[in-house]
Design a protein around this motif. Structure first.
Motif, PDB file in Angstrom:
ATOM      1  N   ASN A  26       0.825  -1.212   0.000  1.00  0.00           N
ATOM      2  CA  ASN A  26       0.000   0.000   0.000  1.00  0.00           C
ATOM      3  C   ASN A  26       0.857   1.260   0.000  1.00  0.00           C
ATOM      4  N   ARG A  27       1.971   1.226   0.718  1.00  0.00           N
ATOM      5  CA  ARG A  27       2.873   2.375   0.726  1.00  0.00           C
ATOM      6  C   ARG A  27       3.430   2.615  -0.677  1.00  0.00           C
ATOM      7  N   ALA A  28       3.813   1.558  -1.369  1.00  0.00           N
ATOM      8  CA  ALA A  28       4.332   1.682  -2.732  1.00  0.00           C
ATOM      9  C   ALA A  28       3.260   2.206  -3.679  1.00  0.00           C
ATOM     10  N   ARG A  29       2.025   1.740  -3.520  1.00  0.00           N
ATOM     11  CA  ARG A  29       0.924   2.192  -4.374  1.00  0.00           C
ATOM     12  C   ARG A  29       0.645   3.677  -4.150  1.00  0.00           C
ATOM     13  N   LEU A  30       0.629   4.110  -2.908  1.00  0.00           N
ATOM     14  CA  LEU A  30       0.391   5.526  -2.620  1.00  0.00           C
ATOM     15  C   LEU A  30       1.511   6.411  -3.150  1.00  0.00           C
ATOM     16  N   GLN A  31       2.725   5.944  -3.091  1.00  0.00           N
ATOM     17  CA  GLN A  31       3.847   6.726  -3.599  1.00  0.00           C
ATOM     18  C   GLN A  31       3.783   6.854  -5.115  1.00  0.00           C
ATOM     19  N   GLN A  32       3.313   5.818  -5.806  1.00  0.00           N
ATOM     20  CA  GLN A  32       3.177   5.889  -7.259  1.00  0.00           C
ATOM     21  C   GLN A  32       2.069   6.855  -7.662  1.00  0.00           C
ATOM     22  N   GLU A  33       0.994   6.902  -6.886  1.00  0.00           N
ATOM     23  CA  GLU A  33      -0.129   7.776  -7.206  1.00  0.00           C
ATOM     24  C   GLU A  33       0.214   9.243  -6.989  1.00  0.00           C
ATOM     25  N   GLN A  34       1.186   9.546  -6.175  1.00  0.00           N
ATOM     26  CA  GLN A  34       1.509  10.927  -5.831  1.00  0.00           C
ATOM     27  C   GLN A  34       2.480  11.566  -6.811  1.00  0.00           C
ATOM     28  N   HIS A  35       2.724  10.972  -7.960  1.00  0.00           N
ATOM     29  CA  HIS A  35       3.677  11.526  -8.910  1.00  0.00           C
ATOM     30  C   HIS A  35       3.011  12.115 -10.142  1.00  0.00           C
ATOM     31  N   GLY A  36       1.720  12.412 -10.062  1.00  0.00           N
ATOM     32  CA  GLY A  36       1.031  13.016 -11.189  1.00  0.00           C
ATOM     33  C   GLY A  36       1.255  14.526 -11.235  1.00  0.00           C
ATOM     34  N   PRO A  37       0.881  15.169 -12.330  1.00  0.00           N
ATOM     35  CA  PRO A  37       1.120  16.612 -12.444  1.00  0.00           C
ATOM     36  C   PRO A  37       0.288  17.444 -11.466  1.00  0.00           C
ATOM     37  N   PHE A  38      -0.861  16.946 -11.036  1.00  0.00           N
ATOM     38  CA  PHE A  38      -1.714  17.684 -10.113  1.00  0.00           C
ATOM     39  C   PHE A  38      -1.730  17.069  -8.724  1.00  0.00           C
ATOM     40  N   ALA A  39      -0.793  16.205  -8.407  1.00  0.00           N
ATOM     41  CA  ALA A  39      -0.788  15.510  -7.125  1.00  0.00           C
ATOM     42  C   ALA A  39      -0.521  16.444  -5.958  1.00  0.00           C
ATOM     43  N   ALA A  40       0.235  17.499  -6.173  1.00  0.00           N
ATOM     44  CA  ALA A  40       0.564  18.415  -5.083  1.00  0.00           C
ATOM     45  C   ALA A  40      -0.566  19.397  -4.787  1.00  0.00           C
ATOM     46  N   LEU A  41      -1.526  19.520  -5.686  1.00  0.00           N
ATOM     47  CA  LEU A  41      -2.620  20.468  -5.492  1.00  0.00           C
ATOM     48  C   LEU A  41      -3.783  19.823  -4.754  1.00  0.00           C
ATOM     49  N   SER A  42      -4.364  20.569  -3.853  1.00  0.00           N
ATOM     50  CA  SER A  42      -5.521  20.063  -3.119  1.00  0.00           C
ATOM     51  C   SER A  42      -6.768  20.197  -3.984  1.00  0.00           C
ATOM     52  N   PRO A  43      -7.815  19.463  -3.669  1.00  0.00           N
ATOM     53  CA  PRO A  43      -9.055  19.590  -4.451  1.00  0.00           C
ATOM     54  C   PRO A  43      -9.631  21.008  -4.417  1.00  0.00           C
ATOM     55  N   ALA A  44      -9.461  21.720  -3.310  1.00  0.00           N
ATOM     56  CA  ALA A  44      -9.967  23.091  -3.225  1.00  0.00           C
ATOM     57  C   ALA A  44      -9.242  24.007  -4.212  1.00  0.00           C
ATOM     58  N   VAL A  45      -7.946  23.833  -4.356  1.00  0.00           N
ATOM     59  CA  VAL A  45      -7.179  24.651  -5.301  1.00  0.00           C
ATOM     60  C   VAL A  45      -7.584  24.313  -6.731  1.00  0.00           C
ATOM     61  N   LEU A  46      -7.755  23.050  -7.025  1.00  0.00           N
ATOM     62  CA  LEU A  46      -8.195  22.665  -8.370  1.00  0.00           C
ATOM     63  C   LEU A  46      -9.567  23.235  -8.691  1.00  0.00           C
ATOM     64  N   LEU A  47     -10.472  23.232  -7.714  1.00  0.00           N
ATOM     65  CA  LEU A  47     -11.795  23.802  -7.916  1.00  0.00           C
ATOM     66  C   LEU A  47     -11.715  25.308  -8.145  1.00  0.00           C
ATOM     67  N   ALA A  48     -10.859  25.995  -7.405  1.00  0.00           N
ATOM     68  CA  ALA A  48     -10.682  27.439  -7.585  1.00  0.00           C
ATOM     69  C   ALA A  48     -10.119  27.755  -8.970  1.00  0.00           C
ATOM     70  N   VAL A  49      -9.174  26.969  -9.429  1.00  0.00           N
ATOM     71  CA  VAL A  49      -8.605  27.177 -10.763  1.00  0.00           C
ATOM     72  C   VAL A  49      -9.668  26.935 -11.836  1.00  0.00           C
TER      73      VAL A  49
END
Length: 62
Positions: A26-49
């Motif tokens: 599970n740790r490996a899976r979560l680390q792979q998912e966090q490497h997308g272009p929008f992974a650092a942005l929170s849902p609130a920031v994405l909604l504001a954009v």
């Protein structure tokens, strides 16, 4: 979501510690998912954009 907040149902340890194979997988899976272009942005920031983009398009259409 981070591994620091998750507790493994298999060994009752923190996932970040990686005590059992389930934790490590599970740790490996979560680390792979966090490497997308929008992974650092929170849902609130994405909604504001998105709202800002729609507003800009509405103003340009006038």
């Amino acid at each position: 979501m981070t591994c620091d907040q998750l507790v493994c149902a298999n060994c009752n340890g923190r996932v970040v510690d990686g005590r059992c194979p389930v934790c490590r997988a599970n740790r490996a899976r979560l680390q792979q998912e966090q490497h997308g272009p929008f992974a650092a942005l929170s849902p609130a920031v994405l909604l504001a954009v998105l709202c800002a983009a729609v507003l800009a398009l509405a103003l340009l259409a006038r």
